[in-house]
Design a protein around this motif. Structure first.
Motif, PDB file in Angstrom:
ATOM      1  N   PHE A 320     -20.983  -2.313  -4.419  1.00 47.15           N
ATOM      2  CA  PHE A 320     -20.390  -1.445  -3.187  1.00 47.15           C
ATOM      3  C   PHE A 320     -19.013  -0.848  -3.690  1.00 47.15           C
ATOM      4  CE2 PHE A 320     -22.122  -4.752  -0.834  1.00 47.15           C
ATOM      5  CZ  PHE A 320     -23.169  -4.300   0.093  1.00 47.15           C
ATOM      6  N   SER A 321     -18.872   0.350  -3.455  1.00 47.26           N
ATOM      7  CA  SER A 321     -17.549   1.172  -3.712  1.00 47.26           C
ATOM      8  C   SER A 321     -16.857   1.457  -2.531  1.00 47.26           C
ATOM      9  CB  SER A 321     -17.907   2.445  -4.619  1.00 47.26           C
ATOM     10  OG  SER A 321     -18.638   3.259  -3.587  1.00 47.26           O
ATOM     11  N   ILE A 322     -15.595   1.753  -2.472  1.00 45.80           N
ATOM     12  CA  ILE A 322     -14.789   1.935  -1.417  1.00 45.80           C
ATOM     13  C   ILE A 322     -13.726   2.704  -1.909  1.00 45.80           C
ATOM     14  CG2 ILE A 322     -13.255  -0.308  -1.447  1.00 45.80           C
ATOM     15  CD1 ILE A 322     -14.035  -0.473   1.674  1.00 45.80           C
ATOM     16  N   ALA A 323     -12.964   3.562  -0.938  1.00 48.41           N
ATOM     17  CA  ALA A 323     -11.695   4.319  -1.438  1.00 48.41           C
ATOM     18  C   ALA A 323     -10.416   3.383  -1.504  1.00 48.41           C
ATOM     19  CB  ALA A 323     -11.690   5.327  -0.541  1.00 48.41           C
ATOM     20  N   ASP A 324      -9.567   3.867  -2.086  1.00 49.77           N
ATOM     21  CA  ASP A 324      -8.268   2.924  -2.168  1.00 49.77           C
ATOM     22  C   ASP A 324      -7.464   3.237  -0.871  1.00 49.77           C
ATOM     23  OD1 ASP A 324      -8.058   1.996  -4.682  1.00 49.77           O
ATOM     24  OD2 ASP A 324      -7.423   3.706  -5.553  1.00 49.77           O
ATOM     25  N   PRO A 325      -6.398   2.628  -0.354  1.00 53.76           N
ATOM     26  CA  PRO A 325      -5.724   2.783   0.857  1.00 53.76           C
ATOM     27  C   PRO A 325      -5.254   4.096   0.962  1.00 53.76           C
ATOM     28  CG  PRO A 325      -5.180   0.621  -0.319  1.00 53.76           C
ATOM     29  CD  PRO A 325      -5.962   1.151  -1.266  1.00 53.76           C
ATOM     30  N   ALA A 326      -5.328   4.528   2.207  1.00 52.61           N
ATOM     31  CA  ALA A 326      -4.685   5.909   2.417  1.00 52.61           C
ATOM     32  C   ALA A 326      -3.200   5.917   2.376  1.00 52.61           C
ATOM     33  CB  ALA A 326      -5.029   6.442   3.704  1.00 52.61           C
ATOM     34  N   VAL A 327      -2.544   6.890   1.544  1.00 52.42           N
ATOM     35  CA  VAL A 327      -0.986   7.118   1.657  1.00 52.42           C
ATOM     36  C   VAL A 327      -0.663   8.313   2.116  1.00 52.42           C
ATOM     37  CG1 VAL A 327       0.889   7.101   0.269  1.00 52.42           C
ATOM     38  CG2 VAL A 327      -1.056   5.376  -0.513  1.00 52.42           C
ATOM     39  N   PHE A 328       0.170   8.418   3.069  1.00 50.27           N
ATOM     40  CA  PHE A 328       0.705   9.916   3.646  1.00 50.27           C
ATOM     41  C   PHE A 328       2.190   9.952   3.367  1.00 50.27           C
ATOM     42  CE2 PHE A 328      -2.805   8.158   6.287  1.00 50.27           C
ATOM     43  CZ  PHE A 328      -3.926   9.201   6.176  1.00 50.27           C
ATOM     44  N   ASN A 329       2.566  10.958   3.060  1.00 55.37           N
ATOM     45  CA  ASN A 329       3.815  11.371   2.826  1.00 55.37           C
ATOM     46  C   ASN A 329       4.576  12.009   4.285  1.00 55.37           C
ATOM     47  OD1 ASN A 329       2.461  14.004   1.726  1.00 55.37           O
ATOM     48  ND2 ASN A 329       4.485  14.750   2.179  1.00 55.37           N
ATOM     49  N   SER A 330       5.465  11.592   4.608  1.00 52.39           N
ATOM     50  CA  SER A 330       6.182  12.275   5.564  1.00 52.39           C
ATOM     51  C   SER A 330       6.549  13.842   5.689  1.00 52.39           C
ATOM     52  CB  SER A 330       7.668  11.621   6.133  1.00 52.39           C
ATOM     53  OG  SER A 330       8.405  12.250   7.051  1.00 52.39           O
ATOM     54  N   VAL A 331       6.514  14.860   6.620  1.00 54.70           N
ATOM     55  CA  VAL A 331       6.655  16.168   6.626  1.00 54.70           C
ATOM     56  C   VAL A 331       8.161  16.222   6.494  1.00 54.70           C
ATOM     57  CG1 VAL A 331       4.658  16.865   7.682  1.00 54.70           C
ATOM     58  CG2 VAL A 331       6.599  16.273   8.846  1.00 54.70           C
ATOM     59  N   ALA A 332       9.102  15.392   6.508  1.00 54.80           N
ATOM     60  CA  ALA A 332      10.398  15.516   6.466  1.00 54.80           C
ATOM     61  C   ALA A 332      10.762  15.068   5.243  1.00 54.80           C
ATOM     62  CB  ALA A 332      11.028  14.645   7.705  1.00 54.80           C
ATOM     63  N   ASN A 333      10.314  14.483   3.916  1.00 54.68           N
ATOM     64  CA  ASN A 333      10.354  14.210   2.865  1.00 54.68           C
ATOM     65  C   ASN A 333      11.135  15.391   2.262  1.00 54.68           C
ATOM     66  OD1 ASN A 333       9.524  11.554   3.482  1.00 54.68           O
ATOM     67  ND2 ASN A 333       7.804  11.902   1.733  1.00 54.68           N
ATOM     68  N   THR A 334      12.202  15.132   1.451  1.00 57.39           N
ATOM     69  CA  THR A 334      12.820  16.338   0.632  1.00 57.39           C
ATOM     70  C   THR A 334      12.846  16.166  -0.821  1.00 57.39           C
ATOM     71  OG1 THR A 334      15.003  15.016   0.818  1.00 57.39           O
ATOM     72  CG2 THR A 334      14.650  16.622   2.470  1.00 57.39           C
ATOM     73  N   GLY A 335      12.307  15.095  -1.256  1.00 60.72           N
ATOM     74  CA  GLY A 335      11.928  14.742  -2.662  1.00 60.72           C
ATOM     75  C   GLY A 335      10.501  15.104  -3.012  1.00 60.72           C
ATOM     76  N   ASN A 336      10.227  15.009  -4.216  1.00 62.31           N
ATOM     77  CA  ASN A 336       8.829  15.714  -4.608  1.00 62.31           C
ATOM     78  C   ASN A 336       8.034  14.153  -5.214  1.00 62.31           C
ATOM     79  OD1 ASN A 336       9.997  14.911  -7.065  1.00 62.31           O
ATOM     80  ND2 ASN A 336       9.631  16.983  -7.883  1.00 62.31           N
ATOM     81  N   ALA A 337       8.516  13.034  -4.637  1.00 63.00           N
ATOM     82  CA  ALA A 337       7.708  11.789  -5.214  1.00 63.00           C
ATOM     83  C   ALA A 337       6.436  11.839  -4.444  1.00 63.00           C
ATOM     84  CB  ALA A 337       8.515  10.557  -4.751  1.00 63.00           C
ATOM     85  N   THR A 338       5.526  11.071  -5.315  1.00 62.45           N
ATOM     86  CA  THR A 338       4.222  10.732  -4.874  1.00 62.45           C
ATOM     87  C   THR A 338       4.101   9.099  -4.825  1.00 62.45           C
ATOM     88  OG1 THR A 338       2.990  10.550  -7.070  1.00 62.45           O
ATOM     89  CG2 THR A 338       3.217  12.854  -5.765  1.00 62.45           C
ATOM     90  N   MET A 339       3.246   8.728  -3.813  1.00 67.60           N
ATOM     91  CA  MET A 339       3.074   7.275  -3.874  1.00 67.60           C
ATOM     92  C   MET A 339       1.512   7.036  -3.935  1.00 67.60           C
ATOM     93  SD  MET A 339       4.790   4.682  -0.969  1.00 67.60           S
ATOM     94  CE  MET A 339       6.237   4.786  -1.896  1.00 67.60           C
ATOM     95  N   ALA A 340       1.290   5.772  -4.512  1.00 66.76           N
ATOM     96  CA  ALA A 340      -0.176   5.399  -4.758  1.00 66.76           C
ATOM     97  C   ALA A 340      -0.218   3.912  -4.208  1.00 66.76           C
ATOM     98  CB  ALA A 340      -0.818   5.359  -5.960  1.00 66.76           C
ATOM     99  N   ALA A 341      -1.228   3.417  -3.853  1.00 64.47           N
ATOM    100  CA  ALA A 341      -1.418   2.109  -3.289  1.00 64.47           C
ATOM    101  C   ALA A 341      -2.767   1.429  -3.841  1.00 64.47           C
ATOM    102  CB  ALA A 341      -1.247   1.857  -1.826  1.00 64.47           C
ATOM    103  N   LYS A 342      -2.972   0.194  -3.937  1.00 64.57           N
ATOM    104  CA  LYS A 342      -4.309  -0.240  -4.288  1.00 64.57           C
ATOM    105  C   LYS A 342      -4.250  -1.642  -3.681  1.00 64.57           C
ATOM    106  CE  LYS A 342      -3.734  -1.553  -9.260  1.00 64.57           C
ATOM    107  NZ  LYS A 342      -4.062  -1.513 -10.581  1.00 64.57           N
ATOM    108  N   ILE A 343      -5.550  -2.410  -3.597  1.00 67.78           N
ATOM    109  CA  ILE A 343      -5.391  -3.727  -3.110  1.00 67.78           C
ATOM    110  C   ILE A 343      -5.425  -4.729  -4.277  1.00 67.78           C
ATOM    111  CG2 ILE A 343      -6.720  -5.247  -1.803  1.00 67.78           C
ATOM    112  CD1 ILE A 343      -7.408  -2.852   0.006  1.00 67.78           C
ATOM    113  N   THR A 344      -4.560  -5.727  -4.398  1.00 69.24           N
ATOM    114  CA  THR A 344      -4.908  -6.543  -5.553  1.00 69.24           C
ATOM    115  C   THR A 344      -5.279  -8.020  -5.117  1.00 69.24           C
ATOM    116  OG1 THR A 344      -2.459  -6.979  -5.315  1.00 69.24           O
ATOM    117  CG2 THR A 344      -3.445  -5.209  -6.825  1.00 69.24           C
ATOM    118  N   ASP A 345      -5.005  -8.421  -4.031  1.00 69.35           N
ATOM    119  CA  ASP A 345      -5.420  -9.590  -3.383  1.00 69.35           C
ATOM    120  C   ASP A 345      -5.935  -9.517  -1.803  1.00 69.35           C
ATOM    121  OD1 ASP A 345      -5.633 -12.196  -2.478  1.00 69.35           O
ATOM    122  OD2 ASP A 345      -3.581 -12.768  -3.626  1.00 69.35           O
TER     123      ASP A 345
END
Length: 624
Positions: A320-345
């Motif tokens: 089976f395949s499945i997508a990684d967790p969804a990550v949403f940035n706030s529209v109020a963010n002033t920085g340009n950082a991106t964030m990623a998440a994955k399930i390890t346990d």
């Protein structure tokens, strides 16, 4: 005699007002929000004559509403609570229907694992393998179907929010306009009863949408607040509410007040409050729980499938395949950082959503409701932020103080799960290893289960010869002698082999890589056992039990909602009955009043007629 005529006319006019009021009540018996009106009469000031006071008739001095502010406000409160309970029950019923309907996940799970057992019974049979892929696709379709139904319910809440905000704005403007009309009408010296009724009815309609707090001012205008005190109407001014997408999830609508402040969590009761409460307490947990079951299925089955060998002789890949967790940035963010998440346990994975915030130096994690969650790491690729089985990183960009992200680990998992293979030959039914007993053995040693403990061991598939030098000692590939106790377990390179019975000296057992098309079903049996495997909640909860928890969770919410709806309906009925006992039009009473005023009117006419007769008699006497 002129005084007698005046007295008769006053009675005639007073009775006429009474008749008009009764007629108005009867005409409005079916008018929503109408309050029964009554006429008040006062005797005219008497005239002193001949040593006595002689009465001069009566006047209709006012037409009043039979009204209690307390009973009306009690009914507004009951209306809000009943509307909330009814709407909440309707939403939970739709959710309950989704999880217990024709797309039943438990049925699909049973069908899938039944097909796995069929493959275990006939490991190289193409038909059994094809049937397994068919059942796998059915299972995936069921996950997706349930997820889609949840998404539709979510969209219905959005439509409810949009419609409710429009109705609130319309009613608020209507109340503000009526405030102005009522203030002007009071300048004439009397209460404008029908305008007051119209305003109360508008507030009643508003209370069905959202909880209201109403204060009447000295100028006869009302101030209306909604929810937890959000001003809505003040004098002749009405606040206009709007909708906007959630700062993280653009598929979600929020209610926005003046200045752009989000007030969704401040609305309290009413049908609009029910939409947000349902979304937070029932829908999101249900979607997350469904996604958690999908992730558990994908993770556990893939892990076991990877330990097997397919018909091509290759190690099993992802089933089976499945997508990684969804990550949403706030529209109020002033920085340009991106964030990623994955399930390890997966065993530590919860059904929560998370908000990750940056304070200018460190990251902190809370659940969606604001509860702080312990975490480790700083979010860098080298030292990820770890929380509840998740690994969170900031792979690029620079965050600024106040930036935040929302992580939905499981929300969309059920909508993204898919079958990763289509070739029946790639089903890894065979175990990677096979254990055999030498036919020349003379002892009573019996082979037991051969279990892979570390599929990543580089020497896993190295052939091994286990030779017993005595019934209680053995060597592995000619190494040092080891002790055997019946029954016993022999450990190898990433595997364990169980033996029972007493081998004889020189007996041998072999552990070799399984060959393709060997007919071995070792891994198929292990795959079938995934149904009984504790995967979630630190190895306690099986995939099937996870779905059962979802059904119980939604069912309990539905039962509680129905109980609350019945209770609130009873409260509303009592409040309405109390209010209507005072303010409602009773046709029997109005018929009695109609007859009373008719008789009074006729009697007053007779007084006028008597005055006229007496006056004529006096004129005749004077002429005579």
């Amino acid at each position: 005699m002129a005084d007698l005529l005046s007295t008769g006319v006053s009675g005639l006019l007073a009775s006429q007002v009474g008749l008009s009021t009764v007629g108005h009540n009867i005409s409005n018996v079916n008018t929503a929000g109408y309050t029964r009106q009554t006429t008040s009469f006062n005797a005219r000031a008497p005239q002193y004559y001949g040593g006595m006071y002689i009465g001069q008739g009566a006047d209709a001095v006012s037409v009043q509403r039979s009204y209690s502010q307390f009973l009306t406000q009690t009914m507004w409160s009951a209306t809000s609570s009943q509307s909330r309970a009814t709407q909440y029950a309707a939403y939970t019923a739709a959710t309950n229907n989704a999880v217990s309907g024709s797309a039943n996940l438990q049925t699909a799970l049973d069908g899938f694992f039944g097909a796995v057992n069929d493959v275990a019974n006939a490991p190289v049979d193409t038909a059994s393998r094809q049937a397994l892929l068919g059942k796998a696709n059915t299972l995936v379709s069921t996950f997706r179907s349930l997820s889609s139904q949840f998404q539709q319910i979510d969209q219905q809440t959005n439509q409810q929010v949009t419609s409710a905000v429009g109705d609130i704005n319309s009613l608020a403007q209507s109340i503000a306009d009526l405030n102005g009309q009522i203030q002007k009408a009071y300048a004439g010296g009397a209460a404008p009863n029908d305008l007051l009724d119209s305003r109360d009815q508008a507030i009643t309609q508003l209370s069905a949408i959202v909880g209201v707090s109403v204060t009447e001012n000295s100028d006869h205008m009302v101030t209306v607040s909604i929810g937890n005190g959000q001003p809505l109407v003040g004098a002749t001014n009405a606040v206009k509410l709007t909708t906007a997408t959630n700062q993280y999830d653009s598929s979600r609508l929020e209610v926005v007040g003046p200045g752009g402040s989000v007030i969704s969590n401040q609305l309290g009761s009413g049908s609009l409050g029910a939409a947000f409460d349902f979304r937070t307490t029932v829908l999101d947990p249900a979607r997350n729980q469904l996604g958690r079951a999908a992730i558990a299925m994908q993770s556990a089955f893939n892990a076991q499938h990877a330990q097997g060998v397919d018909l091509n002789g290759d190690q099993g890949g992802n089933f089976f395949s499945i997508a990684d967790p969804a990550v949403f940035n706030s529209v109020a963010n002033t920085g340009n950082a991106t964030m990623a998440a994955k399930i390890t346990d997966v065993g530590k994975l919860s059904a929560s959503d998370y908000v990750v915030r940056y304070d200018g130096a460190n990251w902190s994690v809370t659940t969606a409701d604001g509860t702080t969650v312990p975490s480790t790491g700083n979010g860098s690729v080298a030292n990820p932020l770890t929380v509840d089985g998740l690994q969170i990183t900031v792979p690029s960009g620079t965050p600024q103080k106040g930036d935040s992200f929302q992580i939905q680990p499981t929300r969309n998992a059920a909508s993204t799960i898919s079958v990763a293979i289509s070739d029946t030959n790639k089903i890894a039914a065979s175990g990677p290893l096979v254990a055999t007993r030498s036919p020349s053995n003379t002892g009573k040693g019996v082979l037991g289960a051969l279990t892979v403990t570390n599929a990543a061991d580089p020497n896993l598939k190295t052939p091994v010869v286990i030779q017993f030098t005595s019934p209680t000692t053995y060597t592995v590939n000619g190494g040092a002698a080891q002790t055997y106790t019946d029954p016993g377990t022999i450990a190898g390179n990433g595997w364990t082999l169980k033996l029972s019975g007493a081998p004889a000296a020189n007996d041998t057992f072999n552990v070799n890589p399984a060959s393709s098309a060997s007919g071995d079903n070792g891994n198929a049996l292990a795959l079938a056992n995934v149904a009984n495997l504790g995967v979630l909640d630190k190895g306690v909860t099986t995939i099937g039990k996870s779905y059962s928890q979802l059904i119980a969770q939604v069912g309990t919410a539905g039962a509680q909602a129905n109980t609350a709806m019945s209770a609130q309906q009873s409260i509303l009925d009592q409040a309405t009955a109390a209010q209507q006992s005072l303010s409602g039009v009773n046709m029997d009473e109005e018929a009695s009043n109609l007859l009373r005023f008719q008789q009074a009117y006729a009697a007053s006419a007779q007084v006028i007629n008597a005055a006229n007769t007496v006056f004529d008699s006096l004129l005749s006497a004077v002429r005579g």
